[in-house]
Design a protein around this motif. Structure first.
Motif, PDB file in Angstrom:
ATOM      1  N   ALA A   1      44.886  44.549  33.569  1.00  0.00           N
ATOM      2  CA  ALA A   1      44.762  43.737  34.780  1.00  0.00           C
ATOM      3  C   ALA A   1      45.105  44.568  36.019  1.00  0.00           C
ATOM      4  O   ALA A   1      44.467  44.441  37.065  1.00  0.00           O
ATOM      5  CB  ALA A   1      45.674  42.520  34.685  1.00  0.00           C
ATOM      6  N   THR A   2      46.124  45.427  35.888  1.00  0.00           N
ATOM      7  CA  THR A   2      46.495  46.321  36.998  1.00  0.00           C
ATOM      8  C   THR A   2      45.339  47.247  37.347  1.00  0.00           C
ATOM      9  O   THR A   2      45.033  47.476  38.527  1.00  0.00           O
ATOM     10  CB  THR A   2      47.735  47.154  36.621  1.00  0.00           C
ATOM     11  N   ALA A   3      44.684  47.801  36.311  1.00  0.00           N
ATOM     12  CA  ALA A   3      43.565  48.717  36.531  1.00  0.00           C
ATOM     13  C   ALA A   3      42.392  48.005  37.197  1.00  0.00           C
ATOM     14  O   ALA A   3      41.737  48.552  38.086  1.00  0.00           O
ATOM     15  CB  ALA A   3      43.133  49.332  35.203  1.00  0.00           C
ATOM     16  N   LEU A   4      42.107  46.782  36.765  1.00  0.00           N
ATOM     17  CA  LEU A   4      41.019  46.021  37.377  1.00  0.00           C
ATOM     18  C   LEU A   4      41.309  45.738  38.849  1.00  0.00           C
ATOM     19  O   LEU A   4      40.414  45.805  39.699  1.00  0.00           O
ATOM     20  CB  LEU A   4      40.820  44.699  36.625  1.00  0.00           C
ATOM     21  N   ASP A   5      42.575  45.432  39.144  1.00  0.00           N
ATOM     22  CA  ASP A   5      42.962  45.154  40.525  1.00  0.00           C
ATOM     23  C   ASP A   5      42.908  46.424  41.372  1.00  0.00           C
ATOM     24  O   ASP A   5      42.403  46.420  42.499  1.00  0.00           O
ATOM     25  CB  ASP A   5      44.365  44.556  40.531  1.00  0.00           C
ATOM     26  N   LYS A   6      43.397  47.516  40.805  1.00  0.00           N
ATOM     27  CA  LYS A   6      43.503  48.784  41.546  1.00  0.00           C
ATOM     28  C   LYS A   6      42.129  49.352  41.911  1.00  0.00           C
ATOM     29  O   LYS A   6      41.946  49.934  42.985  1.00  0.00           O
ATOM     30  CB  LYS A   6      44.279  49.786  40.689  1.00  0.00           C
ATOM     31  N   THR A   7      41.159  49.176  41.009  1.00  0.00           N
ATOM     32  CA  THR A   7      39.827  49.750  41.239  1.00  0.00           C
ATOM     33  C   THR A   7      38.863  48.778  41.919  1.00  0.00           C
ATOM     34  O   THR A   7      37.717  49.138  42.194  1.00  0.00           O
ATOM     35  CB  THR A   7      39.205  50.188  39.904  1.00  0.00           C
ATOM     36  N   GLY A   8      39.300  47.560  42.150  1.00  0.00           N
ATOM     37  CA  GLY A   8      38.430  46.577  42.783  1.00  0.00           C
ATOM     38  C   GLY A   8      37.598  45.775  41.808  1.00  0.00           C
ATOM     39  O   GLY A   8      36.796  44.922  42.216  1.00  0.00           O
ATOM     40  N   GLY A   9      37.765  46.022  40.522  1.00  0.00           N
ATOM     41  CA  GLY A   9      36.984  45.307  39.513  1.00  0.00           C
ATOM     42  C   GLY A   9      37.296  43.824  39.484  1.00  0.00           C
ATOM     43  O   GLY A   9      36.405  42.987  39.316  1.00  0.00           O
ATOM     44  N   MET A  10      38.571  43.501  39.666  1.00  0.00           N
ATOM     45  CA  MET A  10      38.970  42.102  39.638  1.00  0.00           C
ATOM     46  C   MET A  10      38.343  41.347  40.807  1.00  0.00           C
ATOM     47  O   MET A  10      37.850  40.224  40.649  1.00  0.00           O
ATOM     48  CB  MET A  10      40.495  41.995  39.692  1.00  0.00           C
ATOM     49  N   SER A  11      38.356  41.968  41.960  1.00  0.00           N
ATOM     50  CA  SER A  11      37.750  41.339  43.145  1.00  0.00           C
ATOM     51  C   SER A  11      36.257  41.144  42.949  1.00  0.00           C
ATOM     52  O   SER A  11      35.686  40.134  43.375  1.00  0.00           O
ATOM     53  CB  SER A  11      37.992  42.203  44.388  1.00  0.00           C
ATOM     54  N   LEU A  12      35.606  42.110  42.282  1.00  0.00           N
ATOM     55  CA  LEU A  12      34.168  42.015  42.043  1.00  0.00           C
ATOM     56  C   LEU A  12      33.839  40.808  41.160  1.00  0.00           C
ATOM     57  O   LEU A  12      32.940  40.025  41.476  1.00  0.00           O
ATOM     58  CB  LEU A  12      33.660  43.296  41.376  1.00  0.00           C
ATOM     59  N   VAL A  13      34.586  40.649  40.051  1.00  0.00           N
ATOM     60  CA  VAL A  13      34.343  39.528  39.136  1.00  0.00           C
ATOM     61  C   VAL A  13      34.662  38.208  39.835  1.00  0.00           C
ATOM     62  O   VAL A  13      33.900  37.239  39.745  1.00  0.00           O
ATOM     63  CB  VAL A  13      35.177  39.672  37.849  1.00  0.00           C
TER      64      VAL A  13
END
Length: 609
Positions: free
Chosen positions: A479-491
């Motif tokens: 979850a940290t990695a998704l947030d850090k790279t912008g992946g979470m925001s994209l989804v």
């Protein structure tokens, strides 16, 4: 971002394939995030210091204390007295009691306790176990929706709110929604679901004294044993005369197992119940009940001068006044998983013989001693009654299911049972009234269980499902990695732009469906760790309250109804219930749809968007 999504996709595929343990996959994901430079070592290892990890571990110890002192068993026995004999009434009683216990204890542990109880009930009432065991599994999953500690996904979504600086869910925040889901689940299983459940022949019959027996003929057919059993007689000139079974070593030399020894003076009686099977000394004219292929038995007869008396012997010979048969189901944290019976010296350790192994409802053809065991495997075991009785106390490696000629002895309440119950109630009060942080209350209760002697520290360590603990710690950095790279925001933006643009209710439905689909194939905890931050971000971008969105994620994570691999509790009932994969799809899918509709109706009322 592309690298992170690639690692996430690979992780989900490995989770669903079940080729590697879940905790190993989670650790591999952490390593890949480290090796690719996506996360720093501090970020990648932060999951292991998260309070949620200690909370989950502590709850396993508290639950083990209740099992060890007999509190859980005593509650289970109340079911036997209250349930009655009607099928619908039994389903309602089982689901109510199991759901209540699962609200405070491990769902897997609760099912492990109730599995033999429910099978016994089915046998006493003449109802097929297939009608009762799936409601048992579903009740444990729905029971997790009732409280904050009912299941790890609830704690994960609450922790997500706290990490964002918001007020977390309270201990009973889930109770109103969970109670509605439980009533819906019970109503469905007692009416529509009951009719969708298969009705396969149960494995029991009743003796004249009213005790329930395993029907050997049905069991042998289920395990594909007819034709693999034979009776041979030791001739006076046989080199076996004077040898013990250990010295004869027929299993290694001829791939033939000795199931029973019948002295000529008392046909049907094992040589001596007080002597270990391997130490029985063979005498002239002894009759051996053996298991092996026809070719192996013929080779043994030729080489060792024994006479084949009969093949395809009477299955009733497996149950005598001295010996019996019983089924064992491997638990999720069994130390036998990944090993063969030969490697763990199962026969020597328990002094019983494994006649056959059932996997996913189908018997395995390979020699039992050479099969690498998996979670959910069902073992058909034969031995003297004293040895079988000793298996009943085992809960970590396997659970005994099926009734025997001699009724199984349940764990009685110990003198520390009131202490264990008081500790659990105290922990719940501390959490409910927020006297101290949840992690402090849980650790306090876990330590109190050990200090008061409800269980030893070694037993506490064995009770912890380390796979779940490491899985959570390993997936939090994703979850940290998704947030850090912008992946979470994209989804989150994708969900907001599509479903959120339709309505907040559509966004809720999308989160529920996505979470539920993942939960049918991978751990509900891992699913929630991934979906909770996405739900939070989607709420922020849509300008709606995050509470209803996170609540539906938690609920959806507990709707693992449609596949036998969706949850350990489903796998536990698979063998004893003689279920097929399609049984779970047929019964579980409508229930999942009903839960989706109920969530969309109830959650916005209790947690306004």
């Amino acid at each position: 971002m592309i690298i992170v999504f690639g690692i996430l996709t690979l992780t989900v595929i490995l989770f669903a394939s079940d080729r590697l343990r879940l905790d190993v996959v989670a650790l591999m994901a952490v390593l890949l995030l480290l090796l690719t430079g996506i996360l720093t070592p501090a970020e990648a290892l932060a999951g292991f210091s998260d309070p949620i990890v200690l909370i989950i571990a502590g709850l396993f110890i508290v639950g083990a204390g209740l099992f060890r002192t007999g509190v859980a068993d005593a509650l289970g026995q109340q079911l036997v007295r209250l349930a009655g004999t009607g099928e619908a009434r039994l389903i309602v009683a089982i689901m109510l009691i199991v759901a209540f216990l699962s609200a405070f204890l491990s769902s897997t542990g609760t099912v492990a306790v109730f599995l033999p109880v429910v099978v016994s009930l089915a046998q006493r009432t003449g109802i097929s176990p297939t009608k009762l065991l799936l409601p048992l599994a579903y009740a444990s999953l729905i029971g997790g929706m009732l409280t904050l500690i009912g299941t790890p996904p609830n704690i994960v979504v609450s922790n997500q709110l706290q990490s964002a600086g918001m007020t977390p869910f309270g201990f009973f925040s889930f109770t109103p929604v969970g109670a509605v889901m439980l009533m819906i689940g019970i109503a469905y299983m007692a009416t529509v679901g009951r009719r969708l459940l298969p009705e396969r022949a149960h494995l029991s019959g009743a003796s004249r004294d009213g005790k329930t027996l395993i029907d050997p003929a049905t069991l042998l057919a289920l395990y594909d044993l007819p034709g693999k059993l034979a009776r041979v007689q030791v001739e006076p000139a046989s080199p076996l005369v004077g040898q013990t079974l250990a010295q004869a070593n027929l299993r290694a030399r001829y791939r033939v197992n000795v199931v029973d020894v019948e002295p000529p003076a008392s046909q049907g009686m094992i040589a001596s119940p007080q002597v270990a099977r391997s130490e029985i000394t063979l005498k002239p004219m002894d009759v051996l009940l053996v298991k092996g292929s026809a070719d192996d038995v013929a080779r043994l007869a030729k080489d060792l001068q024994v006479r084949v008396l009969a093949t395809g012997v009477n299955p009733d010979d497996l149950i005598t006044e001295e010996t019996g048969i019983v089924e064992l189901v491997l638990t999720p944290r069994s130390r036998l998983i990944g090993h063969t019976l030969r490697e763990v010296r199962f026969q020597d350790a328990y002094q019983v013989l494994v006649l056959a192994i059932l996997r996913m409802g189908a018997p395995l053809d390979a020699p039992t001693s050479q099969v690498e065991l998996r979670f959910g495997d069902t073992l058909l075991v034969q031995g003297d009654w004293e040895r079988i009785a000793s298996l009943l106390d085992e809960r970590n490696d396997f659970v005994v299911v099926g009734e025997m000629r001699r009724p199984p002895v349940r764990r009685a309440l110990t003198r520390r049972a009131p202490i264990a119950l008081a500790i659990m109630i105290g922990m719940l009060l501390l959490i409910s009234f927020e006297v101290m942080p949840m992690v402090t209350a849980v650790l306090l209760a876990a330590v109190a269980m050990v200090l008061t002697g409800c269980l030893s520290m070694d037993e506490g360590y064995r009770a912890i499902n380390w796979e779940s603990v490491v899985l959570i710690a390993g997936m939090l950095p994703m979850a940290t990695a998704l947030d850090k790279t912008g992946g979470m925001s994209l989804v989150a933006s994708g969900l907001t732009a599509t479903l959120g643009a339709v309505s907040p209710l559509a966004l809720m439905a999308g989160l529920f469906i996505l979470t539920a689909i993942f939960s049918q194939f991978i751990s509900n905890t891992a699913t929630t760790v991934l979906m909770a931050p996405i739900a939070l971000q989607a709420a922020i971008e849509s300008g709606v309250s995050p509470y209803p969105l996170l609540m539906v994620v938690a609920l959806a994570a507990s709707t693992a109804f449609a596949t036998p691999v969706a949850s350990p509790v489903n796998t536990l009932v698979l063998g004893p219930g003689d279920y097929r994969f399609t049984d779970f799809v047929r019964v579980g899918t409508p229930l999942l749809v009903v839960m989706l509709i109920a969530s969309l109706l109830v959650v916005p009322v209790l947690f306004p968007l």
